[in-house]
Design a protein around this motif. Structure first.
Motif, PDB file in Angstrom:
ATOM      1  N   ASP A 179       8.595  12.582   4.347  1.00 19.81           N
ATOM      2  CA  ASP A 179       9.889  12.021   3.763  1.00 19.81           C
ATOM      3  C   ASP A 179      10.888  11.315   4.681  1.00 19.81           C
ATOM      4  O   ASP A 179      11.312  10.249   4.199  1.00 19.81           O
ATOM      5  CB  ASP A 179      10.596  12.997   3.108  1.00 19.81           C
ATOM      6  CG  ASP A 179      10.183  13.296   1.600  1.00 19.81           C
ATOM      7  OD1 ASP A 179       9.077  12.775   1.333  1.00 19.81           O
ATOM      8  OD2 ASP A 179      10.595  14.445   0.980  1.00 19.81           O
ATOM      9  N   ASN A 180      11.042  12.026   5.996  1.00 21.89           N
ATOM     10  CA  ASN A 180      11.776  11.197   6.810  1.00 21.89           C
ATOM     11  C   ASN A 180      11.302  11.786   8.252  1.00 21.89           C
ATOM     12  O   ASN A 180      10.615  12.654   8.467  1.00 21.89           O
ATOM     13  CB  ASN A 180      13.209  11.566   6.640  1.00 21.89           C
ATOM     14  CG  ASN A 180      13.520  12.936   6.868  1.00 21.89           C
ATOM     15  OD1 ASN A 180      13.431  13.503   7.818  1.00 21.89           O
ATOM     16  ND2 ASN A 180      13.680  13.727   5.496  1.00 21.89           N
ATOM     17  N   ASN A 203      14.622   0.913   8.704  1.00 19.14           N
ATOM     18  CA  ASN A 203      14.491   1.779   7.514  1.00 19.14           C
ATOM     19  C   ASN A 203      13.566   2.917   7.816  1.00 19.14           C
ATOM     20  O   ASN A 203      12.925   3.676   7.017  1.00 19.14           O
ATOM     21  CB  ASN A 203      14.009   1.043   6.458  1.00 19.14           C
ATOM     22  CG  ASN A 203      15.209   0.768   5.465  1.00 19.14           C
ATOM     23  OD1 ASN A 203      15.987   1.633   5.458  1.00 19.14           O
ATOM     24  ND2 ASN A 203      14.853  -0.081   4.629  1.00 19.14           N
ATOM     25  N   THR A 204      12.968   2.847   9.355  1.00 27.60           N
ATOM     26  CA  THR A 204      12.339   4.138   9.592  1.00 27.60           C
ATOM     27  C   THR A 204      13.328   5.147  10.326  1.00 27.60           C
ATOM     28  O   THR A 204      13.464   6.232  10.100  1.00 27.60           O
ATOM     29  CB  THR A 204      11.197   3.802  10.633  1.00 27.60           C
ATOM     30  OG1 THR A 204      10.328   3.015   9.978  1.00 27.60           O
ATOM     31  CG2 THR A 204      10.206   5.106  11.044  1.00 27.60           C
ATOM     32  N   ASP A 216       7.971   2.692   8.282  1.00 23.38           N
ATOM     33  CA  ASP A 216       7.949   2.805   6.797  1.00 23.38           C
ATOM     34  C   ASP A 216       7.036   1.875   5.954  1.00 23.38           C
ATOM     35  O   ASP A 216       7.362   1.749   4.732  1.00 23.38           O
ATOM     36  CB  ASP A 216       9.587   2.568   6.437  1.00 23.38           C
ATOM     37  CG  ASP A 216      10.230   1.165   6.686  1.00 23.38           C
ATOM     38  OD1 ASP A 216       9.795   0.565   7.784  1.00 23.38           O
ATOM     39  OD2 ASP A 216      10.386   0.635   5.655  1.00 23.38           O
ATOM     40  N   GLN A 217       6.344   0.813   6.581  1.00 25.02           N
ATOM     41  CA  GLN A 217       5.681  -0.178   5.926  1.00 25.02           C
ATOM     42  C   GLN A 217       4.252  -0.122   6.105  1.00 25.02           C
ATOM     43  O   GLN A 217       3.693   0.013   7.086  1.00 25.02           O
ATOM     44  CB  GLN A 217       6.254  -1.362   6.448  1.00 25.02           C
ATOM     45  CG  GLN A 217       7.688  -1.875   5.801  1.00 25.02           C
ATOM     46  CD  GLN A 217       8.201  -3.252   6.141  1.00 25.02           C
ATOM     47  OE1 GLN A 217       7.389  -4.354   5.365  1.00 25.02           O
ATOM     48  NE2 GLN A 217       9.065  -3.604   6.792  1.00 25.02           N
ATOM     49  N   LYS A 237       9.019   7.727   4.067  1.00 31.79           N
ATOM     50  CA  LYS A 237       9.783   6.845   3.057  1.00 31.79           C
ATOM     51  C   LYS A 237      10.674   6.083   3.809  1.00 31.79           C
ATOM     52  O   LYS A 237      11.513   6.402   4.584  1.00 31.79           O
ATOM     53  CB  LYS A 237      10.379   7.874   2.112  1.00 31.79           C
ATOM     54  CG  LYS A 237       9.354   8.465   1.236  1.00 31.79           C
ATOM     55  CD  LYS A 237       9.787   9.414   0.132  1.00 31.79           C
ATOM     56  CE  LYS A 237       8.612  10.077  -0.483  1.00 31.79           C
ATOM     57  NZ  LYS A 237       9.068  11.145  -1.311  1.00 31.79           N
ATOM     58  N   PRO A 238      11.395   4.881   3.270  1.00 29.73           N
ATOM     59  CA  PRO A 238      12.203   4.077   3.954  1.00 29.73           C
ATOM     60  C   PRO A 238      13.639   4.942   3.704  1.00 29.73           C
ATOM     61  O   PRO A 238      13.683   5.450   2.671  1.00 29.73           O
ATOM     62  CB  PRO A 238      12.174   2.730   3.019  1.00 29.73           C
ATOM     63  CG  PRO A 238      11.225   2.975   1.954  1.00 29.73           C
ATOM     64  CD  PRO A 238      10.524   4.212   2.256  1.00 29.73           C
TER      65      PRO A 238
END
Ligand SMILES: [Mg+2]
Length: 167
Positions: free
Chosen positions: A12-13, A36-37, A117-118, A137-138
């Motif tokens: 998730d993070n 976004n990471t 995140d990508q 997740k972003p």
């Protein structure tokens, strides 16, 4: 066909990095995407939480690196307080800069995980280079417009991945 975009590990993070599993796999170096990471793309500087987390990871013995496709100004500003190896204009999913980073950290690709995140840049890059591919997740749904375009497709890939995992 889609496998090259699938993560090896999906979290998730970044605070949920599976450090026990990393240990089992012999992971010694963590390479992080930035936007976004580890931070929203419009957060210029690393916050206290991130600074502490990087300190913690360093104490755990990990070698760390930031590997971003973003520009010099963005990456250097963000790295100011993290003071780690930081690479801008990384050209992901190209692997050249990642391979240089692995060399500079004095580890092997088998000992390295790329966290991003990508799926089309970070995960594809990780697989091409032969490092562990960790997807987060972003952090937020604000994105640069180019990224936004890719998100719809990304969701399809992630859905296919999750369906596969559920089997
Ligand atoms: Mg990113």
């Amino acid at each position: 066909m889609l496998e090259r975009f699938y993560p090896d590990i999906y979290i998730d993070n970044i605070f949920l990095l599976p450090l026990d599993e990393f240990k089992k796999r012999g992971i010694k170096a963590l390479v992080f995407d930035i936007d976004n990471t580890v931070a929203p793309y419009d957060m210029a500087e690393a916050d206290e939480e991130m600074i502490d987390f990087f300190k913690f990871l360093k104490k755990q013995g990990y070698r760390l690196c930031l590997l971003s496709n973003n520009n010099k100004k963005r990456v250097e500003k963000f790295n100011e307080k993290l003071e780690t190896l930081a690479i801008y204009r990384a050209g992901k999913p190209g692997v050249k800069k990642l391979e240089n980073a692995i060399f500079d950290m004095g580890v092997t690709k088998k000992q390295t995980a790329l966290v991003g995140d990508q799926v089309f840049t970070d995960m594809y890059c990780a697989h091409k280079a032969g490092v562990l591919a960790v997807l987060t997740k972003p952090i937020c749904n604000r994105d640069q417009w180019m990224t936004k375009v890719k998100r719809g497709l990304e969701r399809k890939v992630i859905k296919a991945y999750l369906r596969r995992m559920a089997k």
